[in-house]
Scaffold this active site. Structure first.
Site, PDB file in Angstrom:
ATOM      1  CD  GLU A 241      -2.971  -1.055   0.222  1.00 22.95           C
ATOM      2  OE1 GLU A 241      -3.196   0.054  -0.305  1.00 22.95           O
ATOM      3  OE2 GLU A 241      -3.575  -2.088  -0.094  1.00 22.95           O
ATOM      4  CB  CYS A 275      -1.994   6.946   1.567  1.00 23.92           C
ATOM      5  SG  CYS A 275      -3.357   6.111   2.390  1.00 23.92           S
TER       6      CYS A 275
HETATM    7  P1  NAD Z   1       8.455   5.044   4.230  1.00 28.15           P
HETATM    8  O1  NAD Z   1       8.339   4.249   2.982  1.00 28.15           O
HETATM    9  O2  NAD Z   1       9.612   5.950   4.393  1.00 28.15           O
HETATM   10  O3  NAD Z   1       8.445   4.107   5.513  1.00 28.15           O
HETATM   11  C1  NAD Z   1       7.430   3.167   5.743  1.00 28.15           C
HETATM   12  C2  NAD Z   1       7.987   2.052   6.603  1.00 28.15           C
HETATM   13  O4  NAD Z   1       8.975   1.343   5.871  1.00 28.15           O
HETATM   14  C3  NAD Z   1       8.664   2.496   7.895  1.00 28.15           C
HETATM   15  O5  NAD Z   1       8.324   1.596   8.919  1.00 28.15           O
HETATM   16  C4  NAD Z   1      10.131   2.405   7.545  1.00 28.15           C
HETATM   17  O6  NAD Z   1      10.961   2.237   8.671  1.00 28.15           O
HETATM   18  C5  NAD Z   1      10.138   1.174   6.674  1.00 28.15           C
HETATM   19  N1  NAD Z   1      11.296   1.030   5.804  1.00 28.15           N
HETATM   20  C6  NAD Z   1      12.259   1.926   5.487  1.00 28.15           C
HETATM   21  N2  NAD Z   1      13.149   1.381   4.642  1.00 28.15           N
HETATM   22  C7  NAD Z   1      12.762   0.115   4.420  1.00 28.15           C
HETATM   23  C8  NAD Z   1      13.259  -0.948   3.612  1.00 28.15           C
HETATM   24  N3  NAD Z   1      14.342  -0.826   2.855  1.00 28.15           N
HETATM   25  N4  NAD Z   1      12.581  -2.119   3.612  1.00 28.15           N
HETATM   26  C9  NAD Z   1      11.463  -2.278   4.341  1.00 28.15           C
HETATM   27  N5  NAD Z   1      10.942  -1.315   5.124  1.00 28.15           N
HETATM   28  C10 NAD Z   1      11.587  -0.127   5.162  1.00 28.15           C
HETATM   29  O7  NAD Z   1       7.067   5.843   4.337  1.00 28.15           O
HETATM   30  P2  NAD Z   1       6.651   6.934   5.399  1.00 28.15           P
HETATM   31  O8  NAD Z   1       7.367   8.195   5.080  1.00 28.15           O
HETATM   32  O9  NAD Z   1       6.758   6.342   6.759  1.00 28.15           O
HETATM   33  O10 NAD Z   1       5.103   7.098   5.075  1.00 28.15           O
HETATM   34  C11 NAD Z   1       4.594   7.981   4.131  1.00 28.15           C
HETATM   35  C12 NAD Z   1       4.247   7.256   2.850  1.00 28.15           C
HETATM   36  O11 NAD Z   1       3.348   6.181   3.126  1.00 28.15           O
HETATM   37  C13 NAD Z   1       3.528   8.131   1.855  1.00 28.15           C
HETATM   38  O12 NAD Z   1       4.029   7.887   0.569  1.00 28.15           O
HETATM   39  C14 NAD Z   1       2.093   7.659   1.935  1.00 28.15           C
HETATM   40  O13 NAD Z   1       1.306   7.915   0.803  1.00 28.15           O
HETATM   41  C15 NAD Z   1       2.280   6.200   2.184  1.00 28.15           C
HETATM   42  N6  NAD Z   1       1.068   5.614   2.765  1.00 28.15           N
HETATM   43  C16 NAD Z   1       0.313   4.766   1.988  1.00 28.15           C
HETATM   44  C17 NAD Z   1      -0.861   4.242   2.482  1.00 28.15           C
HETATM   45  C18 NAD Z   1      -1.720   3.325   1.655  1.00 28.15           C
HETATM   46  O14 NAD Z   1      -2.584   2.656   2.221  1.00 28.15           O
HETATM   47  N7  NAD Z   1      -1.535   3.254   0.362  1.00 28.15           N
HETATM   48  C19 NAD Z   1      -1.272   4.571   3.777  1.00 28.15           C
HETATM   49  C20 NAD Z   1      -0.472   5.420   4.533  1.00 28.15           C
HETATM   50  C21 NAD Z   1       0.702   5.945   4.009  1.00 28.15           C
END
Ligand code: NAD
Length: 467
Positions: A241, A275
């Site tokens: 997501e 999101c």
């Molecule tokens: P992010 O991708 O930076 O981090 C998300 C998670 O991934 C965190 O727990 C982070 O520690 C982890 N992470 C970091 N590097 C990783 C790796 N290499 N492998 C696996 N996990 C890793 O996102 P964010 O800044 O925390 O959140 C904002 C983003 O999330 C926005 O783009 C938003 O649109 C999206 N989002 C999407 C939805 C949806 O349902 N589509 C819902 C909420 C947020």
């Protein structure tokens, strides 16, 4: 300061080291969280692997009972969870209560889903039966905008289906996940749910881990791509997501005064850190000035402050990195468009950005093409509806979108032409736990919520039985 622990194999344990969690409304340290190292990650996965056979062997009804017990326990501590959520995430307390209450509701609605065995065919010679079996250890990785509810959306179907879980929240919002871990530990058998915290350094190890069968990830599209890469080594099941650049199109039959407050609310909710928030708005030429003026009035009137204050509508941006990113986008926008509300640097502590409205901005401006994930809305004009639809679809994202019109049937026609996982007509951000949702294009893969969301945590298992 309250002490927090990781949850590994039914034990609340300190991390190998610690990390400071900042209250975004003050910029000050709110709590010290435990930080796991690679060895603790391995322990958590091993615990989940060991707990899997017994958990999977329970009936779905028995697992459901545990989830309902978690819902009851969470409901009894809503106020405590909501206060912590506001403190670590920044959202207004009323919104935090909404997130905790929504989590209780989702535990109950998603927990009530069922996946009975299905007889696919039966005649005199054979019977064909489909079972849905759990996958094993699920890695649940969550972002910082809805730390509690996005975790609940993952662990409820994962556990209901018979999987065990290693959850990893975002480093800037680990506290509600750790409090949930403590709460669930009194209810679930050891190892069924494990919660570890990292500093953005363990996600890769978790998604590559040989004993993880599935990754359920919510976060940015950029990280989603890395997850897909690391999951490839063992062909893990994936639900992604990811980010969005949700479009709103106002049709020429709409009334600006009616639509503007709804558009504003759907762009600015949670300070734009949703999101599915509205991230770009297309308005017909004839209404453009009036719509921009209305939105600017709403932005100027918005109450932005610490989420614990009375009457607050919008809290701070959740973390310094996101604050700096949104501030930089606003600075870029000064030469690419006209800022008609907000846009002024915040003085004082905390990561506050006032709702900002930008008009007369080009389609190729960064604010239009990228996901801002903050309280800044570009308003674009259009002359023909076909042109608006084409520009709306001209993006790598496809998470959500909205059509505003006096004629819902006409809205539906436009909705059918928008390439996106979810489209609303005359409403926005309405999500029901029993209705599946997922992104198109680079906004994701697979679905969450509903029966489809539950099935993503299972494998089909078909038996052909000759009679
Ligand atoms: P992010 O991708 O930076 O981090 C998300 C998670 O991934 C965190 O727990 C982070 O520690 C982890 N992470 C970091 N590097 C990783 C790796 N290499 N492998 C696996 N996990 C890793 O996102 P964010 O800044 O925390 O959140 C904002 C983003 O999330 C926005 O783009 C938003 O649109 C999206 N989002 C999407 C939805 C949806 O349902 N589509 C819902 C909420 C947020």
């Amino acid at each position: 300061m309250q002490a927090y622990n990781l949850l590994i194999n039914g034990r609340l344990v300190p991390g190998a080291s610690t990390l400071d969690v900042i209250n975004p409304a003050t910029g000050e340290v709110l709590a010290v969280a435990p930080r796991a190292d690679a060895a603790q990650l391995d322990e958590a996965v091993a615990a989940a692997k060991a707990a899997f056979p017994a958990w999977a062997a329970l009936t779905m009804a028995a697992r459901r009972e545990k989830l309902f017990a978690i819902a009851d326990a969470l409901e009894a501590r809503m106020d405590e969870f909501a206060r912590l959520l506001t403190a670590e995430q920044g959202k207004p307390f009323a919104d935090a209560m909404g997130e905790v209450g929504g989590s209780v509701y989702m535990l109950r609605i998603l927990g009530a889903l069922d996946l009975p065995n299905k007889i696919l065919r039966e005649d005199e010679t054979q019977k064909i039966i489909e079972h849905r079996t759990p996958l094993g250890v699920v890695a649940a990785i969550t972002p910082w905008n809805f730390p509690l509810s996005l975790l609940i959306i993952k662990i409820t179907p994962a556990l209901l289906a018979g999987n065990t879980v290693v959850a990893k929240p975002a480093p800037t919002t680990p506290l509600t996940s750790l409090l949930l871990a403590e709460l669930t530990n009194a209810i679930l058998p050891p190892g069924v749910l494990n919660v570890i915290v990292d500093q953005n350094d363990l996600g890769g190890l978790l998604t590559k881990h040989k004993d993880v069968a599935k990754v359920s990830f919510t976060g940015s599209s950029a990280t989603g791509k890395k997850v897909m890469e690391s999951a490839a080594s063992s062909l893990k099941r994936l639900t992604l997501e990811l980010g969005g650049n949700d479009v709103g199109i106002v049709l020429d039959d709409a009334t600006v005064k009616d639509v503007a407050p709804k558009v504003f609310a759907s762009a600015m909710v949670n300070s734009g850190q949703v999101c599915l928030a509205l991230k770009r708005l297309y308005v017909p030429d004839a209404m453009y000035d009036e719509m921009c003026d209305e939105l600017a009035v709403l932005a100027d009137a918005a109450v932005v402050q610490d989420g614990m204050m009375q009457g607050v509508q919008y809290g701070p941006v959740q973390n310094k990195a996101q604050y700096d990113k949104v501030r930089a986008l606003i600075e870029d926008t000064r030469s690419e468009g006209k800022i008609i509300a907000g846009g002024v640097p915040h003085e004082g502590p905390g990561y506050f950005i006032r709702p900002t409205i930008v008009r007369d901005i080009a389609d190729d401006a960064r604010l239009v093409r990228e996901e801002q994930f903050g309280p800044v809305l570009p308003v674009l004009r259009y002359s023909t509806l076909e042109d608006a639809i084409e520009r709306a679809n001209d993006t790598t994202f496809g998470l959500g979108g909205t059509v505003w019109t006096a004629n819902p049937e006409r809205g539906l026609e436009v909705a059918m032409k928008l390439d996106s996982g979810v489209i609303w007509v005359n409403q926005h951000l309405v999500i029901h736990p029993d209705i599946p949702a997922g992104g198109s294009k680079q906004s994701g893969m697979g679905q969450e919520l509903g029966l489809e969301g539950l099935m993503e945590f299972t494998q089909n298992h078909v038996v052909y039985m000759a009679k």
